[in-house]
Design a protein around this motif. Structure first.
Motif, mmCIF file in Angstrom:
data_model
loop_
_atom_site.group_PDB
_atom_site.id
_atom_site.type_symbol
_atom_site.label_atom_id
_atom_site.label_comp_id
_atom_site.label_asym_id
_atom_site.label_seq_id
_atom_site.Cartn_x
_atom_site.Cartn_y
_atom_site.Cartn_z
ATOM 1 N N MET A 161 0.834 -1.185 0.000
ATOM 2 C CA MET A 161 0.000 0.000 0.000
ATOM 3 C C MET A 161 0.881 1.251 0.000
ATOM 4 O O MET A 161 1.792 1.373 0.799
ATOM 5 N N THR A 162 0.611 2.146 -0.905
ATOM 6 C CA THR A 162 1.392 3.375 -1.025
ATOM 7 C C THR A 162 1.015 4.350 0.072
ATOM 8 O O THR A 162 -0.159 4.603 0.316
ATOM 9 N N ARG A 163 2.021 4.889 0.734
ATOM 10 C CA ARG A 163 1.795 5.892 1.775
ATOM 11 C C ARG A 163 1.447 7.226 1.139
ATOM 12 O O ARG A 163 1.978 7.578 0.085
ATOM 13 N N VAL A 164 0.564 7.977 1.803
ATOM 14 C CA VAL A 164 0.100 9.265 1.297
ATOM 15 C C VAL A 164 0.690 10.387 2.154
ATOM 16 O O VAL A 164 0.602 10.343 3.384
ATOM 17 N N VAL A 165 1.283 11.374 1.497
ATOM 18 C CA VAL A 165 1.848 12.543 2.173
ATOM 19 C C VAL A 165 1.141 13.778 1.628
ATOM 20 O O VAL A 165 0.994 13.932 0.412
ATOM 21 N N LEU A 166 0.720 14.650 2.531
ATOM 22 C CA LEU A 166 0.102 15.910 2.145
ATOM 23 C C LEU A 166 1.076 17.049 2.425
ATOM 24 O O LEU A 166 1.625 17.134 3.524
ATOM 25 N N VAL A 167 1.303 17.890 1.438
ATOM 26 C CA VAL A 167 2.153 19.071 1.584
ATOM 27 C C VAL A 167 1.242 20.296 1.540
ATOM 28 O O VAL A 167 0.565 20.526 0.542
ATOM 29 N N VAL A 168 1.220 21.053 2.641
ATOM 30 C CA VAL A 168 0.386 22.252 2.736
ATOM 31 C C VAL A 168 1.318 23.452 2.823
ATOM 32 O O VAL A 168 1.929 23.701 3.861
ATOM 33 N N ASP A 169 1.459 24.170 1.715
ATOM 34 C CA ASP A 169 2.380 25.310 1.660
ATOM 35 C C ASP A 169 1.939 26.258 0.559
ATOM 36 O O ASP A 169 1.653 25.814 -0.552
ATOM 37 N N VAL A 177 3.041 15.502 11.872
ATOM 38 C CA VAL A 177 3.169 16.738 11.114
ATOM 39 C C VAL A 177 4.608 17.230 11.164
ATOM 40 O O VAL A 177 5.200 17.337 12.242
ATOM 41 N N VAL A 178 5.155 17.520 9.982
ATOM 42 C CA VAL A 178 6.445 18.196 9.865
ATOM 43 C C VAL A 178 6.106 19.667 9.665
ATOM 44 O O VAL A 178 5.580 20.058 8.623
ATOM 45 N N LEU A 179 6.356 20.481 10.684
ATOM 46 C CA LEU A 179 6.048 21.904 10.617
ATOM 47 C C LEU A 179 7.238 22.646 10.021
ATOM 48 O O LEU A 179 8.378 22.437 10.449
ATOM 49 N N TYR A 196 3.173 19.246 16.725
ATOM 50 C CA TYR A 196 3.882 18.767 15.535
ATOM 51 C C TYR A 196 4.957 17.768 15.960
ATOM 52 O O TYR A 196 5.402 17.749 17.104
ATOM 53 N N ALA A 197 5.370 16.915 15.021
ATOM 54 C CA ALA A 197 6.359 15.871 15.314
ATOM 55 C C ALA A 197 7.785 16.343 15.062
ATOM 56 O O ALA A 197 8.698 16.029 15.819
ATOM 57 N N VAL A 198 7.991 17.076 13.957
ATOM 58 C CA VAL A 198 9.326 17.503 13.531
ATOM 59 C C VAL A 198 9.236 18.939 13.032
ATOM 60 O O VAL A 198 8.246 19.317 12.411
ATOM 61 N N LEU A 242 1.178 11.347 6.605
ATOM 62 C CA LEU A 242 2.115 12.363 7.075
ATOM 63 C C LEU A 242 1.735 13.687 6.424
ATOM 64 O O LEU A 242 1.291 13.715 5.275
ATOM 65 N N VAL A 243 1.930 14.797 7.175
ATOM 66 C CA VAL A 243 1.629 16.125 6.644
ATOM 67 C C VAL A 243 2.859 17.016 6.799
ATOM 68 O O VAL A 243 3.433 17.103 7.889
ATOM 69 N N PHE A 244 3.273 17.644 5.703
ATOM 70 C CA PHE A 244 4.250 18.732 5.742
ATOM 71 C C PHE A 244 3.422 20.014 5.774
ATOM 72 O O PHE A 244 2.626 20.250 4.864
ATOM 73 N N LEU A 245 3.599 20.833 6.799
ATOM 74 C CA LEU A 245 2.721 21.972 7.027
ATOM 75 C C LEU A 245 3.525 23.251 7.224
ATOM 76 O O LEU A 245 4.355 23.337 8.132
ATOM 77 N N ASP A 246 3.255 24.233 6.384
ATOM 78 C CA ASP A 246 3.883 25.546 6.532
ATOM 79 C C ASP A 246 3.223 26.274 7.699
ATOM 80 O O ASP A 246 2.025 26.149 7.934
ATOM 81 N N TYR A 247 4.010 27.061 8.422
ATOM 82 C CA TYR A 247 3.491 27.803 9.561
ATOM 83 C C TYR A 247 2.728 29.057 9.127
ATOM 84 O O TYR A 247 1.625 29.314 9.591
#
Length: 109
Positions: free
Chosen positions: A1-9, A79-81, A97-99, A49-54
Motif C-alpha cells: 500500500m502506497t503511503r500518502v503525504v500531504l504538503v500544505v504550503d 506533522v512536519v512543521l 507537531y512531530a518535527v 504524514l503532513v508537511f505543514l507551513d506555519y
C-alpha cells in the motif's frame, strides 16, 4: 500500500520540490496552498504524514494543528512543521507537531 503525504504550503516552489522528492521515493503526494484546503484534503484522503507551513494565508499552520487535534480522523497524524522563523517562536503557538524544519532547508534534511 502506497503511503500518502500531504504538503500544505502557499509557496508553490517548495511544495513542488517536496512533492518531487517524495514521489521519487514512492509516496503518493497531495498538495494544498492553504490550511483550509489542506483540511479538506485530509478529510477525503487521510494522509499518513503532513508537511505543514506555519505562515499561510486563509488558515495558518497553528490553526490547522488545532483543527487536526479536534478531529479523530486527523489527531495523531504526524506533522512536519516548516517555517523560516526560529522553532522556539513557532512552538509557542503550535503544539502538536512531530518535527520542525527551518526554511530554507536542504533537501537532504
Amino acid at each position: 500500500m502506497t503511503r500518502v503525504v500531504l504538503v500544505v504550503d502557499d509557496e508553490i516552489g517548495i511544495a513542488e520540490l517536496i512533492d518531487a522528492v517524495l514521489t521519487d521515493e514512492g509516496y503518493r503526494v497531495l498538495t494544498a496552498v492553504n490550511g483550509r484546503q489542506g483540511l479538506a484534503i485530509m478529510a477525503k484522503d487521510h494522509p499518513d504524514l503532513v508537511f505543514l507551513d506555519y505562515m499561510m494565508p486563509v488558515m495558518d499552520g497553528a490553526d490547522v494543528l488545532r483543527a487536526m487535534a479536534r478531529d479523530l480522523s486527523t489527531d495523531g497524524v504526524p506533522v512536519v512543521l516548516m517555517s523560516s522563523m526560529p522553532e522556539d517562536l513557532v512552538a509557542e503557538r503550535c503544539p502538536g507537531y512531530a518535527v520542525f524544519m527551518r526554511k530554507p532547508f536542504r533537501i537532504a534534511q
